[in-house]
Write an enzyme that holds these catalytic residues in place. Structure first.
Site, PDB file in Angstrom:
ATOM      1  N   CYS A   1       0.768  -1.305   0.250  1.00  0.00           N
ATOM      2  CA  CYS A   1      -0.038  -0.051   0.001  1.00  0.00           C
ATOM      3  C   CYS A   1       0.956   1.407   0.109  1.00  0.00           C
ATOM      4  O   CYS A   1       0.231   2.311  -0.191  1.00  0.00           O
ATOM      5  CB  CYS A   1      -0.918   0.241   1.162  1.00  0.00           C
ATOM      6  SG  CYS A   1      -2.272  -1.315   0.875  1.00  0.00           S
TER       7      CYS A   1
ATOM      8  N   HIS B   1     -11.389   9.090 -10.648  1.00  0.00           N
ATOM      9  CA  HIS B   1     -10.347   8.897 -11.650  1.00  0.00           C
ATOM     10  C   HIS B   1      -9.413   9.976 -11.466  1.00  0.00           C
ATOM     11  O   HIS B   1      -8.669  10.540 -12.309  1.00  0.00           O
ATOM     12  CB  HIS B   1     -10.877   9.091 -12.929  1.00  0.00           C
ATOM     13  CG  HIS B   1     -11.556   7.805 -13.686  1.00  0.00           C
ATOM     14  ND1 HIS B   1     -12.882   7.465 -13.355  1.00  0.00           N
ATOM     15  CD2 HIS B   1     -11.074   6.861 -14.128  1.00  0.00           C
ATOM     16  CE1 HIS B   1     -13.098   6.323 -13.688  1.00  0.00           C
ATOM     17  NE2 HIS B   1     -12.062   5.819 -14.413  1.00  0.00           N
TER      18      HIS B   1
ATOM     19  N   GLU C   1     -13.264  -0.063   0.017  1.00  0.00           N
ATOM     20  CA  GLU C   1     -12.277  -0.177  -0.691  1.00  0.00           C
ATOM     21  C   GLU C   1     -12.326  -1.064  -1.753  1.00  0.00           C
ATOM     22  O   GLU C   1     -11.779  -1.155  -2.742  1.00  0.00           O
ATOM     23  CB  GLU C   1     -11.048  -0.142   0.296  1.00  0.00           C
ATOM     24  CG  GLU C   1      -9.838   0.483  -0.386  1.00  0.00           C
ATOM     25  CD  GLU C   1      -8.623   0.774   0.558  1.00  0.00           C
ATOM     26  OE1 GLU C   1      -8.301   1.771   0.985  1.00  0.00           O
ATOM     27  OE2 GLU C   1      -8.065  -0.348   1.131  1.00  0.00           O
TER      28      GLU C   1
END
Length: 138
Positions: free
Chosen positions: A23, A68, A130
């Site tokens: 991550c 995005h 998520e």
């Protein structure tokens, strides 16, 4: 108390500064945000809030700032500026790491109170997925 929930989907990239595993690298998610709004009673039409209003206010903000785009810690500004210069992609900076927990808290405490200004209803909770299997709730 009566509650209404609206789901909004968006795609965004992020990274977690200081994370010891994968991550720490730039990566993306298909997020699902569930916004729950409550009121003690319905309005004259029998609604807590029009679902279209939730969509218009919240999705408009999400699309303009998160969808995005990259969500980065403000300490990642140097990298973010290079990405922005190269791709012309918008970067959204947060005061802390853009974990699901911090993103949901930021939306609930800082963004949505400004969008949903009413004395008749209030945002009671947000769920931010998520992945299909992992979500946080604030």
């Amino acid at each position: 108390m009566i509650k209404c929930t609206r789901r909004i989907n968006f795609d965004a990239g992020h990274r977690i500064i200081g994370h010891k595993n994968k991550c720490q690298f730039l990566h993306g998610h298909h997020y699902v945000l569930e916004i729950t709004i409550a009121a003690n009673k319905t309005d004259t039409l029998g609604m807590v809030i029009d679902f279209g209003l939730i969509k218009n206010l919240a999705k408009k903000w999400i699309d303009a700032n998160f969808d995005h785009n990259l969500i980065l810690h403000q300490d990642d500004k140097e990298m973010g500026q290079q990405i922005e210069n190269y791709t012309r992609q918008k970067i959204y900076y947060m005061r802390n790491n853009p974990t699901a927990e911090n993103i949901a808290t930021h939306l609930k405490n800082e963004i949505f109170p400004k969008l949903f200004v009413s004395q008749n209803f209030f945002v009671t909770s947000l769920k931010l997925y998520e992945t299909q299997n992992c979500f946080v709730e604030v």
